[in-house]
Design a protein around this motif. Sequence first.
Motif, PDB file in Angstrom:
ATOM      1  N   ASP A 103       0.822  -1.216   0.000  1.00 26.34           N
ATOM      2  CA  ASP A 103       0.000   0.000   0.000  1.00 26.34           C
ATOM      3  C   ASP A 103       0.855   1.265   0.000  1.00 26.34           C
ATOM      4  O   ASP A 103       0.649   2.172  -0.803  1.00 26.34           O
ATOM      5  CB  ASP A 103      -0.986   0.012   1.184  1.00 26.34           C
ATOM      6  CG  ASP A 103      -0.330  -0.197   2.550  1.00 26.34           C
ATOM      7  OD1 ASP A 103       0.892  -0.477   2.615  1.00 26.34           O
ATOM      8  OD2 ASP A 103      -1.044  -0.079   3.564  1.00 26.34           O
ATOM      9  N   ILE A 104       1.823   1.308   0.924  1.00 28.14           N
ATOM     10  CA  ILE A 104       2.581   2.548   1.082  1.00 28.14           C
ATOM     11  C   ILE A 104       3.990   2.247   1.595  1.00 28.14           C
ATOM     12  O   ILE A 104       4.172   1.348   2.412  1.00 28.14           O
ATOM     13  CB  ILE A 104       1.834   3.520   2.040  1.00 28.14           C
ATOM     14  CG1 ILE A 104       2.538   4.871   2.156  1.00 28.14           C
ATOM     15  CG2 ILE A 104       1.584   2.907   3.404  1.00 28.14           C
ATOM     16  CD1 ILE A 104       1.680   5.959   2.825  1.00 28.14           C
ATOM     17  N   LYS A 154       1.921  13.142   5.305  1.00 27.00           N
ATOM     18  CA  LYS A 154       0.660  13.290   6.023  1.00 27.00           C
ATOM     19  C   LYS A 154       0.124  11.899   6.265  1.00 27.00           C
ATOM     20  O   LYS A 154       0.363  10.998   5.451  1.00 27.00           O
ATOM     21  CB  LYS A 154      -0.346  14.076   5.180  1.00 27.00           C
ATOM     22  CG  LYS A 154       0.026  15.536   5.002  1.00 27.00           C
ATOM     23  CD  LYS A 154      -0.985  16.265   4.148  1.00 27.00           C
ATOM     24  CE  LYS A 154      -0.655  17.748   4.105  1.00 27.00           C
ATOM     25  NZ  LYS A 154      -1.523  18.473   3.164  1.00 27.00           N
TER      26      LYS A 154
HETATM   27  P1  IMP Z   1       7.444   1.718   6.737  1.00 30.23           P
HETATM   28  O1  IMP Z   1       8.006   0.442   7.254  1.00 30.23           O
HETATM   29  O2  IMP Z   1       7.747   2.888   7.622  1.00 30.23           O
HETATM   30  O3  IMP Z   1       7.791   1.997   5.295  1.00 30.23           O
HETATM   31  O4  IMP Z   1       5.878   1.606   6.886  1.00 30.23           O
HETATM   32  C1  IMP Z   1       5.086   0.976   5.999  1.00 30.23           C
HETATM   33  C2  IMP Z   1       3.779   0.587   6.665  1.00 30.23           C
HETATM   34  O5  IMP Z   1       3.323   1.583   7.605  1.00 30.23           O
HETATM   35  C3  IMP Z   1       2.722   0.500   5.603  1.00 30.23           C
HETATM   36  O6  IMP Z   1       2.640  -0.797   5.066  1.00 30.23           O
HETATM   37  C4  IMP Z   1       1.481   0.922   6.346  1.00 30.23           C
HETATM   38  O7  IMP Z   1       0.861  -0.210   6.924  1.00 30.23           O
HETATM   39  C5  IMP Z   1       1.947   1.829   7.448  1.00 30.23           C
HETATM   40  N1  IMP Z   1       1.758   3.271   7.103  1.00 30.23           N
HETATM   41  C6  IMP Z   1       2.716   4.184   6.856  1.00 30.23           C
HETATM   42  N2  IMP Z   1       2.186   5.400   6.596  1.00 30.23           N
HETATM   43  C7  IMP Z   1       0.853   5.235   6.671  1.00 30.23           C
HETATM   44  C8  IMP Z   1      -0.269   6.146   6.498  1.00 30.23           C
HETATM   45  O8  IMP Z   1      -0.145   7.347   6.208  1.00 30.23           O
HETATM   46  N3  IMP Z   1      -1.510   5.594   6.664  1.00 30.23           N
HETATM   47  C9  IMP Z   1      -1.706   4.290   6.975  1.00 30.23           C
HETATM   48  N4  IMP Z   1      -0.705   3.413   7.143  1.00 30.23           N
HETATM   49  C10 IMP Z   1       0.563   3.886   6.999  1.00 30.23           C
END
Ligand code: IMP
Length: 187
Positions: A103-104, A154
Amino acid sequence: MQTAEDILAEVLVSEAQLRQRVHELGEQITRDYAGQDLLLLCILRGGVMFLTDLMRQIRTPHAIDFMAISSYGVGARASAGNVRVILDINQSIENRHVLVVEDIVDTGHTIHAVLALLAARQPASLKICALLDKSSRREVEVPIHYVGFDIPNKYVFGYGLDVDEYYRNVPYIGVVKPEVYLKPEAE
Ligand code: IMP
Ligand code: MG
């Protein structure tokens, strides 16, 4: 419980924009993986809506599978410095072309850990397709081959992304009001 409209500050990516971009990504993936044994590997739970829309836009035969990852520590909003596999796939990816559907990508820790784990299993290729990229938040460098939208720092929800596990069903990407983010747990 508050409705999605209650917590919404603004719509960041509309349904129409999502549809258009997912279609473009599907076209690109169709071209890039034509004739190859493709496995779309969706990261639960946030990647689910993206996966099901994306796969309908991919016109080359492919398989799907799912992995669930948990960030160590409290709170889904916390930075994922430590990553644990909750649900693993039980099929071999050796010599297959694996495209991780996420997703992100925020700090990058989650996808970095997933990549390390999967690379050890000797896929033919290993690439990332992320709907959203908060590139300004990156703490570890990760290659993202397909990006839907680069977004500002955000907190967003909808189209699979949650606020404390709710609102994943919302069909657009919305920015959460800051007061929701800062609000105490109990109400
Ligand atoms: P990372 O390990 O910091 O890259 O985080 C990734 C995970 O954090 C994603 O798979 C999401 O589940 C969660 N995440 C990060 N930012 C957001 C956001 O703005 N909304 C919802 N989930 C988020
Ligand atoms: Mg999450």
